[in-house]
Each structure stands twice: as C-alpha cells, then as structure tokens.
Design a protein around this motif. Structure first.
Motif, short mmCIF file in Angstrom:
data_model
loop_
_atom_site.label_atom_id
_atom_site.label_comp_id
_atom_site.label_asym_id
_atom_site.label_seq_id
_atom_site.Cartn_x
_atom_site.Cartn_y
_atom_site.Cartn_z
N MET A 1 0.65 -1.59 0.58
CA MET A 1 -0.12 -0.15 -0.20
C MET A 1 0.76 1.48 0.41
SD MET A 1 -3.15 1.33 3.28
CE MET A 1 -1.82 1.91 4.07
N THR A 2 0.86 2.54 -0.73
CA THR A 2 1.18 3.38 -0.77
C THR A 2 0.59 4.58 -0.73
OG1 THR A 2 2.98 2.42 -2.10
CG2 THR A 2 2.51 4.80 -2.20
N ASN A 8 5.87 15.68 -0.44
CA ASN A 8 7.17 15.09 -0.13
C ASN A 8 7.52 14.20 1.24
OD1 ASN A 8 8.64 18.02 -0.49
ND2 ASN A 8 7.21 18.88 0.89
N ASN A 9 5.71 13.73 0.95
CA ASN A 9 5.83 12.20 2.40
C ASN A 9 4.89 11.28 1.30
OD1 ASN A 9 7.25 13.41 4.54
ND2 ASN A 9 4.91 14.76 3.92
N ALA A 10 5.87 9.60 1.55
CA ALA A 10 5.00 8.48 0.86
C ALA A 10 4.62 7.96 2.01
CB ALA A 10 5.89 8.04 -0.05
N VAL A 11 3.80 7.05 2.33
CA VAL A 11 3.35 5.91 3.25
C VAL A 11 3.74 4.48 2.95
CG1 VAL A 11 2.09 5.09 5.63
CG2 VAL A 11 2.29 7.55 4.58
N ARG A 12 3.77 4.04 3.70
CA ARG A 12 4.10 2.37 2.98
C ARG A 12 4.03 1.14 4.30
NH1 ARG A 12 5.93 5.38 -0.14
NH2 ARG A 12 6.66 4.64 -2.79
N ILE A 42 7.27 3.22 11.98
CA ILE A 42 6.72 3.48 13.54
C ILE A 42 5.26 1.56 13.82
CG2 ILE A 42 5.18 4.41 14.06
CD1 ILE A 42 5.50 7.10 12.32
N PRO A 43 6.60 1.70 14.21
CA PRO A 43 6.30 0.04 15.00
C PRO A 43 5.24 0.03 15.98
CG PRO A 43 7.78 -0.28 15.77
CD PRO A 43 7.91 1.47 14.76
N LEU A 44 4.30 -0.97 15.88
CA LEU A 44 2.88 -1.09 17.39
C LEU A 44 2.67 -2.22 17.54
CD1 LEU A 44 1.22 0.63 19.27
CD2 LEU A 44 -0.21 0.43 17.64
N ALA A 45 3.38 -2.44 18.83
CA ALA A 45 2.84 -4.29 19.17
C ALA A 45 1.50 -3.82 20.37
CB ALA A 45 3.52 -4.19 20.18
N ALA A 46 1.25 -5.27 20.89
CA ALA A 46 -0.19 -5.25 21.42
C ALA A 46 0.02 -6.46 21.86
CB ALA A 46 -1.11 -4.78 21.00
N ALA A 120 6.01 2.74 7.33
CA ALA A 120 7.03 3.67 6.53
C ALA A 120 6.59 5.00 6.04
CB ALA A 120 7.97 2.78 6.44
N ILE A 121 7.04 6.08 6.27
CA ILE A 121 7.24 7.11 6.17
C ILE A 121 8.80 7.99 5.73
CG2 ILE A 121 6.27 9.92 6.30
CD1 ILE A 121 4.86 8.80 8.80
N LEU A 122 8.30 7.71 4.44
CA LEU A 122 9.10 8.08 3.32
C LEU A 122 9.73 9.71 3.54
CD1 LEU A 122 9.20 5.65 1.07
CD2 LEU A 122 10.93 6.18 1.93
N SER A 123 10.27 10.42 3.37
CA SER A 123 10.30 11.91 3.79
C SER A 123 11.68 12.24 3.23
CB SER A 123 10.23 12.64 4.92
OG SER A 123 10.34 12.04 5.96
N GLU A 124 12.06 13.97 2.76
CA GLU A 124 12.77 14.39 2.72
C GLU A 124 13.31 14.42 0.99
OE1 GLU A 124 16.40 15.19 4.99
OE2 GLU A 124 14.99 15.27 6.80
N PRO A 125 12.21 14.31 -0.01
CA PRO A 125 12.20 13.46 -0.94
C PRO A 125 14.07 14.97 -1.86
CG PRO A 125 10.73 14.93 -1.42
CD PRO A 125 10.94 14.95 0.03
#
Length: 144
Positions: A1-2, A8-12, A42-46, A120-125
């Motif tokens: 997923m994107t 400036n930002n993309a999320v995967r 950005i991981p999350l565990a429960a 994951a957030i990709l930033s600073e192109p």
C-alpha cells in the motif's frame, strides 16, 4: 500500500498485523528509498507475551538480495510489561545505507501470536516538489 499525503511524503505498509503470527525473524515489505533522504518506521505491538525485537535492514533489490542489518544502534525492543500498545520509532537516513543498497525494511522477531504492525514514512525528497499542495482528505482504506 502507498499513500501520498503531499509531494514531500509517502507512506508504506511494512508489516500487517498477521505478519507477526510466527516465532521466527520476519522481513517486512522492502521499500525503495530512491529519491528520499529519510524513512521513519513506526512499529506498534500489542498484548506482548515476551519481547519483540525490531531491526532495520538494507538490500540491493525488492527481493531482499544481500540483506544486511543497517546499524545495530538503530535496533529496538518492545519490552513485555512496559511497551505494550505503544508506538516505536526507528529513523534511517540515506547516509546510513551502503552504496547501491536502496531498499530498506524492518526485520521483526516476534514471540508468538503477539499482534504487531508497522508503517514507514518516506520523507525529504531529493527533488523539490513542483507545488506544495497538501492532500488533506486521505480516505480511510481497509486491507490495502
């Protein structure tokens, strides 16, 4: 997923919750960092039944060829009893990568059936955007 929030930002999606239902180290989706200076995992565990270890890895292609841990100092652990339902952050800069290694992921060593997910957030192109138009209406999507 994107998902692209602006130019400036993309999320995967790196790990979906069902990735963690195993007890062996698992690589997430390999993300191409080409064109970006930074990726923030950005991981999350429960509901932890033990510690979950997260390590950023690099590779030369989307299949994980020549996979290697990026830097042991960047690894993190969700500790049983203290870190449940809290997000973690691991940030990797392009300067952390070996030459010709453009793909990154988060390797996770779970403890069993502990739910786990990571984006994951990709930033600073590298290239400045043509405009700085912000898409403030990202639709809710399930299962992408």
């Amino acid at each position: 997923m994107t998902r692209t929030f602006n130019e400036n930002n993309a999320v995967r999606m790196v790990h979906t919750p069902d990735d963690a239902y195993d007890t062996v180290a698992t690589y997430g989706t390999w993300i191409n960092m080409q064109g970006f200076r930074r990726v923030t995992f950005i991981p999350l565990a429960a509901g932890l039944s033990g510690n979950i270890v997260c390590k950023p890895y690099e590779a030369t292609d989307a299949s994980g060829t020549n996979a290697a841990e990026i830097d042991t100092a960047l690894a993190g652990t969700f500790a049983n009893g203290t870190d449940e339902n809290l997000p973690g952050i691991i940030e990797v800069r392009d300067s952390d990568l070996t030459a010709d290694y453009n793909f990154v992921t988060l390797q996770v060593t779970p403890v069993g059936s502990d739910p786990f997910a990571c984006v994951a957030i990709l930033s600073e192109p590298y290239e400045a955007p043509v405009t700085n138009t912000v898409n403030t209406h990202v639709a809710f999507n399930v299962g992408e």
